[in-house]
Scaffold this active site. Structure first.
Site, PDB file in Angstrom:
ATOM      1  N   CYS A  95      42.920  -1.410  34.961  1.00  0.00           N
ATOM      2  CA  CYS A  95      41.789  -0.555  34.566  1.00  0.00           C
ATOM      3  C   CYS A  95      40.437  -1.246  34.712  1.00  0.00           C
ATOM      4  O   CYS A  95      39.412  -0.580  34.857  1.00  0.00           O
ATOM      5  CB  CYS A  95      41.953  -0.096  33.116  1.00  0.00           C
ATOM      6  N   HIS A 346      39.597   9.070  33.737  1.00  0.00           N
ATOM      7  CA  HIS A 346      39.742   7.622  33.904  1.00  0.00           C
ATOM      8  C   HIS A 346      40.484   7.325  35.209  1.00  0.00           C
ATOM      9  O   HIS A 346      41.658   6.986  35.189  1.00  0.00           O
ATOM     10  CB  HIS A 346      40.496   7.059  32.688  1.00  0.00           C
ATOM     11  N   CYS A 376      39.616  -1.743  27.865  1.00  0.00           N
ATOM     12  CA  CYS A 376      40.943  -2.330  27.749  1.00  0.00           C
ATOM     13  C   CYS A 376      41.640  -2.267  29.101  1.00  0.00           C
ATOM     14  O   CYS A 376      41.247  -1.516  29.993  1.00  0.00           O
ATOM     15  CB  CYS A 376      41.768  -1.626  26.678  1.00  0.00           C
TER      16      CYS A 376
END
Length: 390
Positions: A95, A346, A376
């Site tokens: 991510c 996302h 995160c």
């Protein structure tokens, strides 16, 4: 007035695509590399510089296969018409990939290994699924809990550890949609979104300039009716309090302060500090806490010095847990003021640069000087960047 030193790393510009739904979304017929190339071209067009000065194109992408394979970073540069003398590489920190691209470019500038970089990231989760081709080592279960690979369950774990209620999560998710839609209707995303051609539901060609995942009609009553998505028996995390699967790209123009001055380009911000940190994979969503603490220490600051914050909303339970750990629960008016990933989506490799671009625009709109972007990372990591307007 901030006085820049020659090797300060400055952000000259940042852009992104609108965020498209992964399932039958507006970018269903648009490739990840094509979408990214549009943003690179936009950076060149918006800023008066010679692309022959570009040292490297550094692109974050998580699932590097199919249209995202064979070093998409290099392919993007070629598609965008960047001179072949510029390099291209692809980075994967899950991510945090495109924020890592920013950090990598910054480190090279700081150490004299180039002055001009285009960084960014992309993920077309509709074309390349998150787990496409992934083959996890069975021995990994000896080292971390098997459920650590299931992001929703890590959010459930954080929620339970921090006593985050279902009601708090629903309210957090609803507020994300409200803020994102307000930002959309008030034009607060206009400076960052580059229109890219896609298709509407009927298949007609359209210029895509509005984030498709936002639910302007979302209500608390609707959210409360949803069943838990990951733990059907005792869970509190639902689809409405999870970041949406989506398709999108982001990009930034980064250079040394000296080079920006030579080119007559006005920097919008400089990087004050950067950090990554690890944590237990079972609570991967906690990663922004140690990463932020490191970044603050390196900048000689405290969390109270942060005036605007972007925290990637993987899940409401995760976001609320991080805010609690950083003593920001009562300061949510400065966090994700234009909404977050629950509303915007996302796209994995895109999000790090996306939240940094959104942070910079939010700081300019709010007239704040110091900002933090943090997120995160799956399997137990966090990444953070502190920027200062100049």
């Amino acid at each position: 007035m901030t006085i820049l030193s020659p090797k300060d790393v400055v952000i000259v510009d940042g852009v992104r695509s609108a965020m498209g739904k992964t399932k039958n979304g507006m970018f269903r017929h648009v490739r990840a590399d094509s979408m990214s190339a549009e943003l690179v071209r936009a950076l060149v067009e918006r800023n008066d510089f010679d692309p022959r000065d570009v040292e490297d194109i550094i692109w974050g992408c998580v699932n590097q296969t199919l249209e995202q394979g064979l070093n998409i970073g290099r392919n993007i540069g070629l598609l965008a018409g960047i001179p072949k003398t510029a390099g291209g590489q692809t980075i994967n920190r899950l991510c945090g990939s495109s924020m890592q691209a920013l950090h990598t470019a910054a480190a090279q500038i700081m150490t004299g290994q180039g002055d001009v970089f285009i960084i960014g990231g992309v993920e077309h989760m509709g074309h390349v699924g998150m787990m496409h081709g992934v083959d996890l080592n069975p021995e990994a279960s000896k080292h971390y809990a098997k459920a650590s690979n299931m992001m929703g369950l890590t959010a459930e774990m954080l929620g339970r550890m921090n006593n985050i209620t279902r009601e708090e999560q629903d309210a957090f998710g609803l507020e994300s949609h409200r803020r994102a839609w307000a930002a959309t209707t008030e034009g607060r995303f206009d400076n960052e979104i580059i229109g890219i051609e896609g298709h509407d539901e009927a298949g007609r060609l359209q210029l895509c300039t509005v984030d498709e995942v936002i639910r302007p009609d979302a209500t608390m009553e609707q959210m409360q009716k949803l069943r838990p998505a990951f733990d059907p028996v005792g869970g509190t995390v639902t689809a409405a309090t999870s970041s949406a699967l989506s398709d999108g790209a982001s990009a930034m123009l980064i250079m040394s302060a000296q080079k920006a001055k030579e080119l007559g380009l006005k920097p919008r911000a400089r990087i004050r500090s950067m950090a990554i940190a690890g944590c237990d994979a079972a609570i991967m969503g906690y990663g922004p806490v140690p990463a932020t603490q490191k970044a603050l220490k390196r900048a000689g600051m405290s969390i109270d010095d942060m005036q605007t914050i972007e925290l990637n909303e993987a899940f409401a339970a995760q976001g609320l847990s991080v805010l609690k750990a950083l003593n920001l629960t009562d300061k949510q008016d400065i966090v994700n003021i234009n909404g977050g990933a629950i509303a915007l989506g996302h796209p994995l490799g895109c999000s790090g640069a996306r939240i940094t671009v959104t942070l910079l625009n939010a700081m300019e709109q709010s007239d704040t000087e110091i900002g933090l972007a943090t997120m995160c990372i799956g399997l137990g990591q966090g990444i953070a960047t502190i920027i200062e307007r100049v």
